[in-house]
Design a protein around this motif. Structure first.
Motif, PDB file in Angstrom:
ATOM      1  N   MET A 103      32.384  26.049   9.722  1.00 39.63           N
ATOM      2  CA  MET A 103      33.775  26.060   9.249  1.00 39.63           C
ATOM      3  C   MET A 103      34.653  26.859  10.195  1.00 39.63           C
ATOM      4  O   MET A 103      35.453  27.693   9.796  1.00 39.63           O
ATOM      5  CB  MET A 103      33.860  26.636   7.833  1.00 39.63           C
ATOM      6  N   LEU A 104      34.521  26.588  11.475  1.00 38.73           N
ATOM      7  CA  LEU A 104      35.206  27.368  12.493  1.00 38.73           C
ATOM      8  C   LEU A 104      36.716  27.366  12.299  1.00 38.73           C
ATOM      9  O   LEU A 104      37.354  28.419  12.323  1.00 38.73           O
ATOM     10  CB  LEU A 104      34.844  26.833  13.881  1.00 38.73           C
ATOM     11  N   PHE A 105      37.308  26.192  12.075  1.00 37.77           N
ATOM     12  CA  PHE A 105      38.764  26.142  11.976  1.00 37.77           C
ATOM     13  C   PHE A 105      39.265  26.643  10.631  1.00 37.77           C
ATOM     14  O   PHE A 105      40.382  27.171  10.548  1.00 37.77           O
ATOM     15  CB  PHE A 105      39.275  24.727  12.276  1.00 37.77           C
ATOM     16  N   TYR A 106      38.475  26.514   9.586  1.00 34.33           N
ATOM     17  CA  TYR A 106      38.866  27.104   8.307  1.00 34.33           C
ATOM     18  C   TYR A 106      38.919  28.624   8.452  1.00 34.33           C
ATOM     19  O   TYR A 106      39.911  29.266   8.070  1.00 34.33           O
ATOM     20  CB  TYR A 106      37.869  26.705   7.221  1.00 34.33           C
ATOM     21  N   ALA A 107      37.867  29.212   9.024  1.00 33.72           N
ATOM     22  CA  ALA A 107      37.830  30.666   9.204  1.00 33.72           C
ATOM     23  C   ALA A 107      38.963  31.129  10.112  1.00 33.72           C
ATOM     24  O   ALA A 107      39.632  32.137   9.841  1.00 33.72           O
ATOM     25  CB  ALA A 107      36.480  31.085   9.783  1.00 33.72           C
ATOM     26  N   ALA A 108      39.208  30.379  11.192  1.00 33.99           N
ATOM     27  CA  ALA A 108      40.263  30.753  12.125  1.00 33.99           C
ATOM     28  C   ALA A 108      41.632  30.684  11.465  1.00 33.99           C
ATOM     29  O   ALA A 108      42.496  31.546  11.689  1.00 33.99           O
ATOM     30  CB  ALA A 108      40.222  29.845  13.352  1.00 33.99           C
ATOM     31  N   SER A 109      41.848  29.664  10.641  1.00 35.47           N
ATOM     32  CA  SER A 109      43.148  29.525   9.976  1.00 35.47           C
ATOM     33  C   SER A 109      43.373  30.650   8.970  1.00 35.47           C
ATOM     34  O   SER A 109      44.497  31.139   8.814  1.00 35.47           O
ATOM     35  CB  SER A 109      43.256  28.162   9.290  1.00 35.47           C
ATOM     36  N   LYS A 110      42.327  31.078   8.282  1.00 40.68           N
ATOM     37  CA  LYS A 110      42.478  32.175   7.328  1.00 40.68           C
ATOM     38  C   LYS A 110      42.738  33.500   8.043  1.00 40.68           C
ATOM     39  O   LYS A 110      43.521  34.336   7.570  1.00 40.68           O
ATOM     40  CB  LYS A 110      41.228  32.276   6.451  1.00 40.68           C
ATOM     41  N   ALA A 111      42.098  33.706   9.194  1.00 42.92           N
ATOM     42  CA  ALA A 111      42.358  34.912   9.973  1.00 42.92           C
ATOM     43  C   ALA A 111      43.794  34.913  10.492  1.00 42.92           C
ATOM     44  O   ALA A 111      44.470  35.948  10.499  1.00 42.92           O
ATOM     45  CB  ALA A 111      41.375  35.010  11.139  1.00 42.92           C
ATOM     46  N   ALA A 112      44.277  33.730  10.898  1.00 37.34           N
ATOM     47  CA  ALA A 112      45.661  33.628  11.376  1.00 37.34           C
ATOM     48  C   ALA A 112      46.652  33.862  10.236  1.00 37.34           C
ATOM     49  O   ALA A 112      47.702  34.493  10.427  1.00 37.34           O
ATOM     50  CB  ALA A 112      45.890  32.253  11.999  1.00 37.34           C
ATOM     51  N   LEU A 113      46.326  33.359   9.052  1.00 32.89           N
ATOM     52  CA  LEU A 113      47.186  33.584   7.889  1.00 32.89           C
ATOM     53  C   LEU A 113      47.278  35.070   7.568  1.00 32.89           C
ATOM     54  O   LEU A 113      48.371  35.591   7.273  1.00 32.89           O
ATOM     55  CB  LEU A 113      46.639  32.813   6.687  1.00 32.89           C
ATOM     56  N   GLU A 114      46.165  35.765   7.638  1.00 34.75           N
ATOM     57  CA  GLU A 114      46.167  37.213   7.406  1.00 34.75           C
ATOM     58  C   GLU A 114      47.088  37.912   8.396  1.00 34.75           C
ATOM     59  O   GLU A 114      47.900  38.775   8.017  1.00 34.75           O
ATOM     60  CB  GLU A 114      44.754  37.770   7.524  1.00 34.75           C
ATOM     61  N   SER A 115      46.988  37.535   9.668  1.00 31.79           N
ATOM     62  CA  SER A 115      47.836  38.144  10.699  1.00 31.79           C
ATOM     63  C   SER A 115      49.307  37.879  10.418  1.00 31.79           C
ATOM     64  O   SER A 115      50.155  38.790  10.545  1.00 31.79           O
ATOM     65  CB  SER A 115      47.451  37.581  12.072  1.00 31.79           C
ATOM     66  N   MET A 116      49.639  36.665  10.022  1.00 31.37           N
ATOM     67  CA  MET A 116      51.017  36.293   9.746  1.00 31.37           C
ATOM     68  C   MET A 116      51.582  37.097   8.573  1.00 31.37           C
ATOM     69  O   MET A 116      52.709  37.607   8.636  1.00 31.37           O
ATOM     70  CB  MET A 116      51.098  34.795   9.461  1.00 31.37           C
ATOM     71  N   VAL A 117      50.804  37.227   7.514  1.00 26.86           N
ATOM     72  CA  VAL A 117      51.266  37.954   6.331  1.00 26.86           C
ATOM     73  C   VAL A 117      51.459  39.438   6.643  1.00 26.86           C
ATOM     74  O   VAL A 117      52.440  40.057   6.218  1.00 26.86           O
ATOM     75  CB  VAL A 117      50.292  37.750   5.153  1.00 26.86           C
ATOM     76  N   ARG A 118      50.549  40.010   7.402  1.00 31.17           N
ATOM     77  CA  ARG A 118      50.679  41.422   7.778  1.00 31.17           C
ATOM     78  C   ARG A 118      51.932  41.636   8.636  1.00 31.17           C
ATOM     79  O   ARG A 118      52.641  42.640   8.491  1.00 31.17           O
ATOM     80  CB  ARG A 118      49.438  41.891   8.534  1.00 31.17           C
ATOM     81  N   ASN A 119      52.200  40.697   9.524  1.00 31.90           N
ATOM     82  CA  ASN A 119      53.383  40.784  10.379  1.00 31.90           C
ATOM     83  C   ASN A 119      54.656  40.792   9.533  1.00 31.90           C
ATOM     84  O   ASN A 119      55.555  41.624   9.730  1.00 31.90           O
ATOM     85  CB  ASN A 119      53.379  39.597  11.353  1.00 31.90           C
ATOM     86  N   ILE A 120      54.732  39.860   8.583  1.00 25.11           N
ATOM     87  CA  ILE A 120      55.911  39.761   7.723  1.00 25.11           C
ATOM     88  C   ILE A 120      56.013  40.977   6.806  1.00 25.11           C
ATOM     89  O   ILE A 120      57.109  41.477   6.535  1.00 25.11           O
ATOM     90  CB  ILE A 120      55.863  38.461   6.914  1.00 25.11           C
ATOM     91  N   ALA A 121      54.878  41.491   6.344  1.00 23.94           N
ATOM     92  CA  ALA A 121      54.873  42.651   5.451  1.00 23.94           C
ATOM     93  C   ALA A 121      55.605  43.830   6.085  1.00 23.94           C
ATOM     94  O   ALA A 121      56.391  44.526   5.426  1.00 23.94           O
ATOM     95  CB  ALA A 121      53.441  43.045   5.113  1.00 23.94           C
ATOM     96  N   ARG A 122      55.365  44.040   7.357  1.00 23.26           N
ATOM     97  CA  ARG A 122      55.996  45.160   8.056  1.00 23.26           C
ATOM     98  C   ARG A 122      57.513  44.994   8.101  1.00 23.26           C
ATOM     99  O   ARG A 122      58.262  45.972   8.042  1.00 23.26           O
ATOM    100  CB  ARG A 122      55.434  45.248   9.481  1.00 23.26           C
ATOM    101  N   GLN A 123      57.962  43.758   8.192  1.00 28.11           N
ATOM    102  CA  GLN A 123      59.395  43.498   8.371  1.00 28.11           C
ATOM    103  C   GLN A 123      60.205  43.545   7.072  1.00 28.11           C
ATOM    104  O   GLN A 123      61.413  43.785   7.108  1.00 28.11           O
ATOM    105  CB  GLN A 123      59.574  42.132   9.042  1.00 28.11           C
ATOM    106  N   VAL A 124      59.540  43.313   5.931  1.00 29.64           N
ATOM    107  CA  VAL A 124      60.284  43.276   4.662  1.00 29.64           C
ATOM    108  C   VAL A 124      59.910  44.409   3.711  1.00 29.64           C
ATOM    109  O   VAL A 124      60.424  44.476   2.597  1.00 29.64           O
ATOM    110  CB  VAL A 124      60.086  41.916   3.945  1.00 29.64           C
ATOM    111  N   ALA A 125      59.045  45.310   4.154  1.00 25.60           N
ATOM    112  CA  ALA A 125      58.553  46.373   3.265  1.00 25.60           C
ATOM    113  C   ALA A 125      59.671  47.246   2.722  1.00 25.60           C
ATOM    114  O   ALA A 125      59.595  47.728   1.585  1.00 25.60           O
ATOM    115  CB  ALA A 125      57.528  47.230   3.997  1.00 25.60           C
ATOM    116  N   GLY A 126      60.718  47.452   3.501  1.00 24.74           N
ATOM    117  CA  GLY A 126      61.810  48.308   3.054  1.00 24.74           C
ATOM    118  C   GLY A 126      62.822  47.601   2.183  1.00 24.74           C
ATOM    119  O   GLY A 126      63.837  48.201   1.804  1.00 24.74           O
ATOM    120  N   ARG A 127      62.528  46.357   1.808  1.00 22.37           N
ATOM    121  CA  ARG A 127      63.497  45.585   1.030  1.00 22.37           C
ATOM    122  C   ARG A 127      62.909  45.101  -0.295  1.00 22.37           C
ATOM    123  O   ARG A 127      63.340  44.103  -0.861  1.00 22.37           O
ATOM    124  CB  ARG A 127      63.994  44.405   1.870  1.00 22.37           C
TER     125      ARG A 127
END
Length: 253
Positions: free
Chosen positions: A156-180
């Protein structure tokens, strides 16, 4: 559990969308949010009998059938949710596609389908709803990840890769909206006893091998995930953001 208890567990007046919620983890989360007082939108690819039953079981405010493999369908889902609920306070990104093939033989369409649903569609939904959450000063983004972010399945290489990418994306957005007033977290299930896993876990040898890797000594249930989602959606988790919570009985250790 999944029954909201006390002030922190209540979601009265909140509006939620749970993608891929006609069964399994998604349905359990939709039920928990609805029981907590939220107005919940159920989503599934097609309006079949399971979809109709899920809407009734979860007490859904609205059910919207939309296949998230297509950008037009994502836009239609956004428009329908906005029209029905007037906006969102809680976005649960649960819909996902999991395809098994040897890593050396993944075909192009399999790659496309998994990345489109597991990553691109989720990004479009975040784009559509999270900015308005930040403007209002409250929001909850909860992406359903996977144990495969840290323990990848060889087929399940691409499933695992997509979930890791989703985690990175959510963490990135979290930093930008945390103060709101918007929190963004990842709920990562381990081996959960769902309909999707029923066939694989019916193999006694495979089942025992998976169970041996779970320190808690049992498979998880959709309700185990729903309880954590309810916490993350509530005021009790107002200071929790950019975090991955593994609901896996210690399987990631």
């Amino acid at each position: 559990m999944t029954e909201a208890s006390g002030l922190h567990g209540r979601l009265d007046g909140r509006r939620a969308l749970v993608t891929g919620s006609s069964q399994g983890i998604g349905l359990a989360i939709a039920k928990a949010l609805s029981n907590g007082g939220a107005s919940v939108c159920i989503n599934a690819p097609a309006p079949d009998a399971a979809f109709d039953l899920a809407c009734r079981e979860a007490g859904a405010a609205i059910g919207i059938a939309a296949d998230l493999t297509g950008p037009d369908e994502v836009e239609r889902l956004v428009a329908a949710v906005t029209k029905a609920l007037g906006g969102l306070d809680i976005l649960i990104l649960n819909a996902a596609l999991q395809e098994k093939q040897p890593w050396s033989g993944f075909d192009r369409m399999s790659i496309y389908r998994q990345l489109e649903i597991n990553l691109a569609a989720n990004y479009r939904l975040i784009q559509a709803f999270v900015p308005a959450m930040a403007e209002r000063g409250f929001g909850r983004l909860i992406a359903i990840g996977s144990i495969q972010q840290v323990r990848e399945h060889p087929e399940m290489l691409f499933y695992a890769a997509s979930k890791a990418a989703l985690e990175s994306m959510v963490r990135n957005i979290a930093r930008q909206v945390a103060g709101r007033g918007v929190t963004c977290n990842i709920l990562a299930p381990g081996a959960i006893a769902t309909a999707r896993n029923r066939e694989a876990l019916a193999d006694a040898i495979y089942r025992d091998a998976v169970l041996a890797r779970i320190p808690a000594g049992r498979f998880g249930t959709p309700e185990d995930c729903a309880d954590v989602a309810l916490f993350l959606a509530s005021d009790a988790a107002r200071y929790v953001t950019g975090t991955t919570l593994f609901v896996d009985g210690g399987m990631h250790l």
